[in-house]
Design an enzyme around this catalytic site. Structure first.
Site, PDB file in Angstrom:
ATOM      1  CB  THR A  53      -1.080   7.811  -7.215  1.00  0.00           C
ATOM      2  OG1 THR A  53      -0.219   6.935  -6.496  1.00  0.00           O
ATOM      3  CG2 THR A  53      -2.513   7.594  -6.772  1.00  0.00           C
ATOM      4  N   GLY A  92       3.816  13.917  -4.203  1.00  0.00           N
ATOM      5  CA  GLY A  92       4.381  14.968  -3.361  1.00  0.00           C
ATOM      6  C   GLY A  92       5.248  15.903  -4.194  1.00  0.00           C
ATOM      7  CD  GLU A 335       6.167   3.805  -2.441  1.00  0.00           C
ATOM      8  OE1 GLU A 335       6.186   5.039  -2.565  1.00  0.00           O
ATOM      9  OE2 GLU A 335       6.202   3.032  -3.408  1.00  0.00           O
TER      10      GLU A 335
HETATM   11  C1  LIG Z   1      10.613  10.280   8.887  1.00  0.00           C
HETATM   12  C2  LIG Z   1      10.516  10.527   7.425  1.00  0.00           C
HETATM   13  C3  LIG Z   1       9.142  10.930   7.064  1.00  0.00           C
HETATM   14  C4  LIG Z   1       9.056  10.948   5.602  1.00  0.00           C
HETATM   15  C5  LIG Z   1       7.641  11.101   5.259  1.00  0.00           C
HETATM   16  C6  LIG Z   1       7.523  10.928   3.833  1.00  0.00           C
HETATM   17  C7  LIG Z   1       6.117  10.806   3.488  1.00  0.00           C
HETATM   18  C8  LIG Z   1       6.130  10.362   2.095  1.00  0.00           C
HETATM   19  C9  LIG Z   1       4.829  10.031   1.755  1.00  0.00           C
HETATM   20  C10 LIG Z   1       4.545   9.444   0.675  1.00  0.00           C
HETATM   21  C11 LIG Z   1       5.392   8.974  -0.449  1.00  0.00           C
HETATM   22  C12 LIG Z   1       4.557   8.106  -1.234  1.00  0.00           C
HETATM   23  C13 LIG Z   1       4.823   7.759  -2.441  1.00  0.00           C
HETATM   24  C14 LIG Z   1       3.867   6.890  -3.158  1.00  0.00           C
HETATM   25  O1  LIG Z   1       2.839   6.509  -2.660  1.00  0.00           O
HETATM   26  S1  LIG Z   1       4.319   6.417  -4.729  1.00  0.00           S
HETATM   27  C15 LIG Z   1       3.033   5.363  -5.285  1.00  0.00           C
HETATM   28  C16 LIG Z   1       3.074   4.025  -4.608  1.00  0.00           C
HETATM   29  N1  LIG Z   1       2.137   3.129  -5.197  1.00  0.00           N
HETATM   30  C17 LIG Z   1       2.057   1.875  -4.879  1.00  0.00           C
HETATM   31  O2  LIG Z   1       2.760   1.407  -4.014  1.00  0.00           O
HETATM   32  C18 LIG Z   1       1.106   1.038  -5.681  1.00  0.00           C
HETATM   33  C19 LIG Z   1       0.779  -0.278  -5.041  1.00  0.00           C
HETATM   34  N2  LIG Z   1       0.462  -1.284  -6.023  1.00  0.00           N
HETATM   35  C20 LIG Z   1       1.360  -2.180  -6.520  1.00  0.00           C
HETATM   36  O3  LIG Z   1       2.522  -2.162  -6.163  1.00  0.00           O
HETATM   37  C21 LIG Z   1       0.848  -3.204  -7.482  1.00  0.00           C
HETATM   38  O4  LIG Z   1      -0.145  -2.735  -8.309  1.00  0.00           O
HETATM   39  C22 LIG Z   1       0.397  -4.484  -6.776  1.00  0.00           C
HETATM   40  C23 LIG Z   1       1.599  -5.103  -6.088  1.00  0.00           C
HETATM   41  C24 LIG Z   1      -0.687  -4.211  -5.748  1.00  0.00           C
HETATM   42  C25 LIG Z   1      -0.166  -5.453  -7.801  1.00  0.00           C
HETATM   43  O5  LIG Z   1       0.665  -5.456  -8.892  1.00  0.00           O
HETATM   44  P1  LIG Z   1       0.342  -6.305 -10.208  1.00  0.00           P
HETATM   45  O6  LIG Z   1       1.256  -5.977 -11.285  1.00  0.00           O
HETATM   46  O7  LIG Z   1      -1.109  -6.197 -10.483  1.00  0.00           O
HETATM   47  O8  LIG Z   1       0.749  -7.644  -9.674  1.00  0.00           O
HETATM   48  P2  LIG Z   1      -0.016  -8.962  -9.391  1.00  0.00           P
HETATM   49  O9  LIG Z   1      -0.794  -8.853  -8.138  1.00  0.00           O
HETATM   50  O10 LIG Z   1      -0.748  -9.428 -10.602  1.00  0.00           O
HETATM   51  O11 LIG Z   1       1.224  -9.830  -9.205  1.00  0.00           O
HETATM   52  C26 LIG Z   1       2.108 -10.194 -10.259  1.00  0.00           C
HETATM   53  C27 LIG Z   1       3.353 -10.754  -9.619  1.00  0.00           C
HETATM   54  O12 LIG Z   1       4.276  -9.693  -9.376  1.00  0.00           O
HETATM   55  C28 LIG Z   1       4.615  -9.665  -8.009  1.00  0.00           C
HETATM   56  N3  LIG Z   1       4.927  -8.287  -7.646  1.00  0.00           N
HETATM   57  C29 LIG Z   1       4.082  -7.254  -7.509  1.00  0.00           C
HETATM   58  N4  LIG Z   1       4.774  -6.145  -7.190  1.00  0.00           N
HETATM   59  C30 LIG Z   1       6.061  -6.487  -7.159  1.00  0.00           C
HETATM   60  C31 LIG Z   1       7.259  -5.776  -6.867  1.00  0.00           C
HETATM   61  N5  LIG Z   1       7.246  -4.475  -6.538  1.00  0.00           N
HETATM   62  N6  LIG Z   1       8.412  -6.455  -6.904  1.00  0.00           N
HETATM   63  C32 LIG Z   1       8.452  -7.760  -7.194  1.00  0.00           C
HETATM   64  N7  LIG Z   1       7.343  -8.513  -7.472  1.00  0.00           N
HETATM   65  C33 LIG Z   1       6.171  -7.865  -7.448  1.00  0.00           C
HETATM   66  C34 LIG Z   1       3.415 -10.218  -7.332  1.00  0.00           C
HETATM   67  O13 LIG Z   1       3.698 -10.642  -6.023  1.00  0.00           O
HETATM   68  C35 LIG Z   1       3.085 -11.349  -8.265  1.00  0.00           C
HETATM   69  O14 LIG Z   1       3.986 -12.400  -8.068  1.00  0.00           O
HETATM   70  P3  LIG Z   1       3.530 -13.902  -8.395  1.00  0.00           P
HETATM   71  O15 LIG Z   1       2.657 -14.297  -7.246  1.00  0.00           O
HETATM   72  O16 LIG Z   1       4.814 -14.648  -8.412  1.00  0.00           O
HETATM   73  O17 LIG Z   1       2.780 -13.910  -9.676  1.00  0.00           O
HETATM   74  C1  FAD Z   2       0.332  11.365   2.021  1.00  0.00           C
HETATM   75  C2  FAD Z   2       0.342  10.657   0.695  1.00  0.00           C
HETATM   76  C3  FAD Z   2       1.407  10.860  -0.161  1.00  0.00           C
HETATM   77  C4  FAD Z   2       1.414  10.242  -1.416  1.00  0.00           C
HETATM   78  N1  FAD Z   2       2.445  10.491  -2.266  1.00  0.00           N
HETATM   79  C5  FAD Z   2       2.432   9.953  -3.503  1.00  0.00           C
HETATM   80  C6  FAD Z   2       3.492  10.236  -4.428  1.00  0.00           C
HETATM   81  O1  FAD Z   2       4.430  10.957  -4.133  1.00  0.00           O
HETATM   82  N2  FAD Z   2       3.428   9.683  -5.658  1.00  0.00           N
HETATM   83  C7  FAD Z   2       2.406   8.874  -6.039  1.00  0.00           C
HETATM   84  O2  FAD Z   2       2.422   8.416  -7.170  1.00  0.00           O
HETATM   85  N3  FAD Z   2       1.406   8.572  -5.171  1.00  0.00           N
HETATM   86  C8  FAD Z   2       1.389   9.101  -3.930  1.00  0.00           C
HETATM   87  N4  FAD Z   2       0.384   8.804  -3.047  1.00  0.00           N
HETATM   88  C9  FAD Z   2      -0.705   7.908  -3.452  1.00  0.00           C
HETATM   89  C10 FAD Z   2      -0.631   6.549  -2.776  1.00  0.00           C
HETATM   90  O3  FAD Z   2       0.414   5.785  -3.277  1.00  0.00           O
HETATM   91  C11 FAD Z   2      -1.960   5.825  -2.962  1.00  0.00           C
HETATM   92  O4  FAD Z   2      -2.977   6.591  -2.353  1.00  0.00           O
HETATM   93  C12 FAD Z   2      -1.887   4.440  -2.357  1.00  0.00           C
HETATM   94  O5  FAD Z   2      -1.049   3.605  -3.119  1.00  0.00           O
HETATM   95  C13 FAD Z   2      -3.279   3.794  -2.196  1.00  0.00           C
HETATM   96  O6  FAD Z   2      -3.926   3.714  -3.413  1.00  0.00           O
HETATM   97  P1  FAD Z   2      -5.435   4.225  -3.602  1.00  0.00           P
HETATM   98  O7  FAD Z   2      -5.465   5.634  -3.137  1.00  0.00           O
HETATM   99  O8  FAD Z   2      -5.783   3.923  -4.989  1.00  0.00           O
HETATM  100  O9  FAD Z   2      -6.286   3.371  -2.614  1.00  0.00           O
HETATM  101  P2  FAD Z   2      -7.419   2.334  -2.996  1.00  0.00           P
HETATM  102  O10 FAD Z   2      -6.807   1.183  -3.691  1.00  0.00           O
HETATM  103  O11 FAD Z   2      -8.526   3.021  -3.679  1.00  0.00           O
HETATM  104  O12 FAD Z   2      -7.830   1.857  -1.547  1.00  0.00           O
HETATM  105  C14 FAD Z   2      -9.145   1.985  -1.007  1.00  0.00           C
HETATM  106  C15 FAD Z   2      -9.517   0.681  -0.279  1.00  0.00           C
HETATM  107  O13 FAD Z   2      -9.625  -0.375  -1.223  1.00  0.00           O
HETATM  108  C16 FAD Z   2      -8.934  -1.505  -0.750  1.00  0.00           C
HETATM  109  N5  FAD Z   2      -8.405  -2.287  -1.880  1.00  0.00           N
HETATM  110  C17 FAD Z   2      -7.935  -1.840  -3.064  1.00  0.00           C
HETATM  111  N6  FAD Z   2      -7.486  -2.856  -3.816  1.00  0.00           N
HETATM  112  C18 FAD Z   2      -7.672  -3.980  -3.106  1.00  0.00           C
HETATM  113  C19 FAD Z   2      -7.385  -5.354  -3.328  1.00  0.00           C
HETATM  114  N7  FAD Z   2      -6.801  -5.778  -4.451  1.00  0.00           N
HETATM  115  N8  FAD Z   2      -7.705  -6.236  -2.363  1.00  0.00           N
HETATM  116  C20 FAD Z   2      -8.279  -5.822  -1.225  1.00  0.00           C
HETATM  117  N9  FAD Z   2      -8.549  -4.534  -0.943  1.00  0.00           N
HETATM  118  C21 FAD Z   2      -8.262  -3.620  -1.870  1.00  0.00           C
HETATM  119  C22 FAD Z   2      -7.817  -0.957   0.115  1.00  0.00           C
HETATM  120  O14 FAD Z   2      -7.362  -1.905   1.052  1.00  0.00           O
HETATM  121  C23 FAD Z   2      -8.507   0.235   0.769  1.00  0.00           C
HETATM  122  O15 FAD Z   2      -9.180  -0.220   1.914  1.00  0.00           O
HETATM  123  C24 FAD Z   2       0.354   9.389  -1.795  1.00  0.00           C
HETATM  124  C25 FAD Z   2      -0.714   9.190  -0.901  1.00  0.00           C
HETATM  125  C26 FAD Z   2      -0.724   9.801   0.316  1.00  0.00           C
HETATM  126  C27 FAD Z   2      -1.884   9.576   1.252  1.00  0.00           C
END
Ligand SMILES: CCCCCCCC/C=C\C/C=C/C(=O)SCCNC(=O)CCNC(=O)[C@H](O)C(C)(C)COP(=O)(O)OP(=O)(O)OC[C@H]1O[C@@H](n2cnc3c(N)ncnc32)[C@H](O)[C@@H]1OP(=O)(O)O
Ligand code: FAD
Length: 572
Positions: A53, A92, A335
């Site tokens: 991110t 993180g 995520e």
């Molecule tokens: C008790 C334990 C407690 C533990 C606590 C731990 C706390 C830990 C906290 C946090 C950890 C957090 C870590 C993070 O947040 S890491 C960062 C995570 N970020 C995301 O998840 C980003 C989200 N966005 C996306 O995944 C993508 O951008 C998207 C899916 C929203 C869009 O992707 P894009 O490439 O733009 O795809 P399209 O919409 O154009 O679709 C194309 C096509 O691909 C398919 N698709 C998308 N993603 C996937 C995938 N992962 N696998 C397979 N296929 C995928 C999509 O559905 C489309 O398919 P089509 O319809 O057939 O074309």
């Molecule tokens: C506690 C915590 C831990 C994290 N840890 C990590 C980490 O370890 N590594 C890492 O890489 N990232 C990490 N992240 C980041 C996290 O993955 C992102 O914050 C998350 O994926 C959401 O993305 P954003 O912040 O860009 O939200 P945004 O996309 O800006 O969301 C804002 C609003 O826009 C809306 N929106 C955005 N796109 C669309 C769409 N296409 N259609 C409709 N609505 C839409 C959403 O629904 C939401 O209401 C962490 C976040 C948190 C809070």
């Protein structure tokens, strides 16, 4: 591992090392790369963050701005943060703990961009932990919860890394800069699919913790009189208290079983993908995204219900519930933000619906979409029968998916572009996808309880819990079931009265059901949820340890209150 991480309050600097950095090496590295980094990571000889991110983009991964440009003259990638918004933000452990990170960056080679790929980047010295040359690092500041985790920022100023640091299990860049395509472009996202699956278990565990606290406390707490003159009852005797807590308890079980299914499904589909069969990837992605979204959202709401069910003491950190809520809130956003994830599930459902319309027989978790009849036959249904309840959920989901898809088709027929039609139907699409996931959770719960072999009585109580979960869902969303007449008003009334009966039936087993989660006091970290029930003594002890009680007269008295009072008195 999940339990151990929960003990540490849902996150410390090393949490992401275990749940994201190491699995990314496992899933995205070649065998040779694994030999280099996996053992180091597993033995914590290096500490890693998952740096995807950025300040400007989290959801839209294709919009990431960090670049990794291949330089064939030195066989290196140049990692660069070209803008302020390209600053890696949130990962993180990135701020202070990690010395390595897998960095998601736009891959450029031979002048062409090939989209986001993962790169292993050393960010701090292994000698003195200072940032490596060209790397700027820091912590992003306090958050709602999880402040034991140094979520950080990182900027890269033309940092050079060897070509071999691109994680090349799927896509590759050859020494001369030739890009070799992966079997599917979405394999670069496979670690997200895995993590979303693990969030389902985290949600189950968080809800199990909250219900353990609230149910145990509700047996200790006595309040009011049920009948005049009688002793105050345990608050769990009130039907309204049961109605608050038992659906959350049932959901915790349901999510636990869903997470088992998810783990098994992930193993089997990734196993097939290892052999080159990518056919299960779309369903795996849709299921993990939808389940992550649904279970974390219900969990966050459910924990707050548990908090309110504990009255005033629930609001205190002594209850452990605020921390659980903060952790669950993070799971809703991290995520993949929940709305965005549910829309991914909707996207898959709309496709499946179109395939079914075209005569294709659907399989797996969407098979019911082609099996369910559009025109329902109303009738007095047996609302205590699990088969009837599962069928009702499937009918509701199929109807809502059909409705959302047809609405979209209608918009397009009126001339709207597909993307605009999608946006104007996205509320319907979200609701349809939620109904699909809900239906999956109900069916999976019902199927799982049927496999219980240990003991007839255990199966009986789990069956009651499953009925309670399903009936609660029907009464909460009655409109969805009534809309096309599949269920009648009489069916909904029957569901409500069966639900009341289930609350009473589950009551005697409620404590055993939470004890079965086997969450040790050290994990719960709740004065209210103590296994020994000695809540009041420990609440008093806990309060005495408040930092404000370190001195009898607090320094703020001398600094502010005393002069203020003095001047007020002088005015009299
Ligand atoms: C008790 C334990 C407690 C533990 C606590 C731990 C706390 C830990 C906290 C946090 C950890 C957090 C870590 C993070 O947040 S890491 C960062 C995570 N970020 C995301 O998840 C980003 C989200 N966005 C996306 O995944 C993508 O951008 C998207 C899916 C929203 C869009 O992707 P894009 O490439 O733009 O795809 P399209 O919409 O154009 O679709 C194309 C096509 O691909 C398919 N698709 C998308 N993603 C996937 C995938 N992962 N696998 C397979 N296929 C995928 C999509 O559905 C489309 O398919 P089509 O319809 O057939 O074309
Ligand atoms: C506690 C915590 C831990 C994290 N840890 C990590 C980490 O370890 N590594 C890492 O890489 N990232 C990490 N992240 C980041 C996290 O993955 C992102 O914050 C998350 O994926 C959401 O993305 P954003 O912040 O860009 O939200 P945004 O996309 O800006 O969301 C804002 C609003 O826009 C809306 N929106 C955005 N796109 C669309 C769409 N296409 N259609 C409709 N609505 C839409 C959403 O629904 C939401 O209401 C962490 C976040 C948190 C809070």
């Amino acid at each position: 591992m999940a339990a151990a991480l929960q003990t540490l309050g849902g996150g410390i600097g090393i949490t992401l090392h275990w749940i994201a950095f190491t699995p990314t090496i496992e899933q995205q590295a070649t065998e040779e790369q694994k030999k280099k980094w996996l053992k180091l990571a597993q033995d914590v000889a290096i500490v890693g963050a998952y740096a995807q991110t950025e300040m400007g983009h989290g959801t839209f991964v294709r919009g990431l701005e960090t670049t990794a440009t291949y330089d064939p003259s030195t066989q290196e990638f140049v990692i660069n943060s070209p803008t302020l918004t390209s600053t890696k933000w949130w990962p993180g452990g990135l701020g202070k703990t990690a010395n390595h990170a897998t960095v998601m960056a736009q891959l450029y080679t031979r002048g062409k961009c090939y989209g986001p790929h993962n790169f292993m980047v050393q960010i701090r010295s292994l000698e003195n932990h200072q940032p490596c040359p060209g790397v700027t690092l820091g912590d992003i500041g306090p958050k709602m919860e999880s402040n034991g985790n140094d979520n950080g920022f990182a900027r890269f100023d033309h940092v050079r890394i060897p070509r071999e640091n691109m994680l090349m299990k799927f896509a590759r860049v050859e020494a001369d800069g030739t890009y070799v395509q992966p079997p599917s472009s979405k394999l670069a996202y496979s670690n997200m699919v895995y993590l979303r699956g693990t969030f389902v278990m985290s949600a189950a565990q968080a809800l199990a913790s909250a219900t353990t606290i609230a149910v145990r406390y509700s047996c200790v707490r006595r309040q009011s009189e049920m009948k005049p003159g009688e002793p105050e009852p345990q608050i769990l005797e009130y039907q309204t208290q049961q109605y608050k807590l038992f659906p959350q308890l049932a959901a915790a079980y349901a999510f636990w079983f869903a997470s088992w299914f998810m783990t098994q499904q992930h193993g089997s589909i990734t196993g097939s993908m290892e052999k080159g069969d990518m056919s299960g990837l779309a369903e795996l992605h849709a299921l993990s995204a939808g389940l992550k979204s649904y279970t974390t959202a219900v969990t966050a709401r459910g924990i707050d219900v548990c908090r309110m069910a504990c009255g005033g003491h629930g609001y205190s950190h002594a209850s452990g519930l605020p921390a659980l809520f903060g952790g669950a809130a993070a799971l809703c956003t991290a995520e993949g933000e929940n709305t965005v994830m549910m829309l991914q599930t909707a996207r898959y459902l709309v496709k499946c619906f179109a395939q079914s319309q075209a005569g294709k027989r659907l399989t797996g978790t969407v098979a019911y979409l082609s099996a369910v009849q559009p025109s329902p036959v109303a009738g007095n249904r047996n609302m205590s029968d699990l088969g009837t309840l599962v069928a009702a959920f499937q009918h509701r989901a199929a109807r809502m998916v059909r409705h959302a898809a047809m609405q979209m088709q209608g918009e397009m027929q009126k001339g709207k572009a597909r993307e605009d039609a999608w946006n104007s139907c996205s509320v319907l699409l979200i609701k349809a996808a939620e109904a699909h996931v809900h239906s999956f959770v109900v069916r999976n719960f019902a199927e799982t309880v049927q496999t219980v072999e240990v003991d007839e009585s255990v199966r009986a109580v789990l069956t009651s819990l499953c009925q309670l979960y399903s009936l609660y869902g029907i009464t909460e969303h009655a409109g969805d079931f009534l809309k096309d007449g599949y269920l009648t008003g009489r069916d909904i009334d029957a569901a409500s009265s069966h639900l009341s009966a289930m609350l009473a039936r589950v009551r005697p087993d409620a404590v055993a059901l939470v004890d079965a989660f086997d969450l040790h006091d050290k994990i719960l970290r709740s004065v209210l949820g103590r296994y020994d029930g000695r809540v009041y003594e420990h609440l008093y002890e806990w309060a005495k340890k408040s930092p404000l009680n370190k001195s009898e007269v607090h320094e703020s008295y001398y600094k502010y209150l005393q002069p203020f009072l003095k001047s007020n008195r002088a005015k009299l």
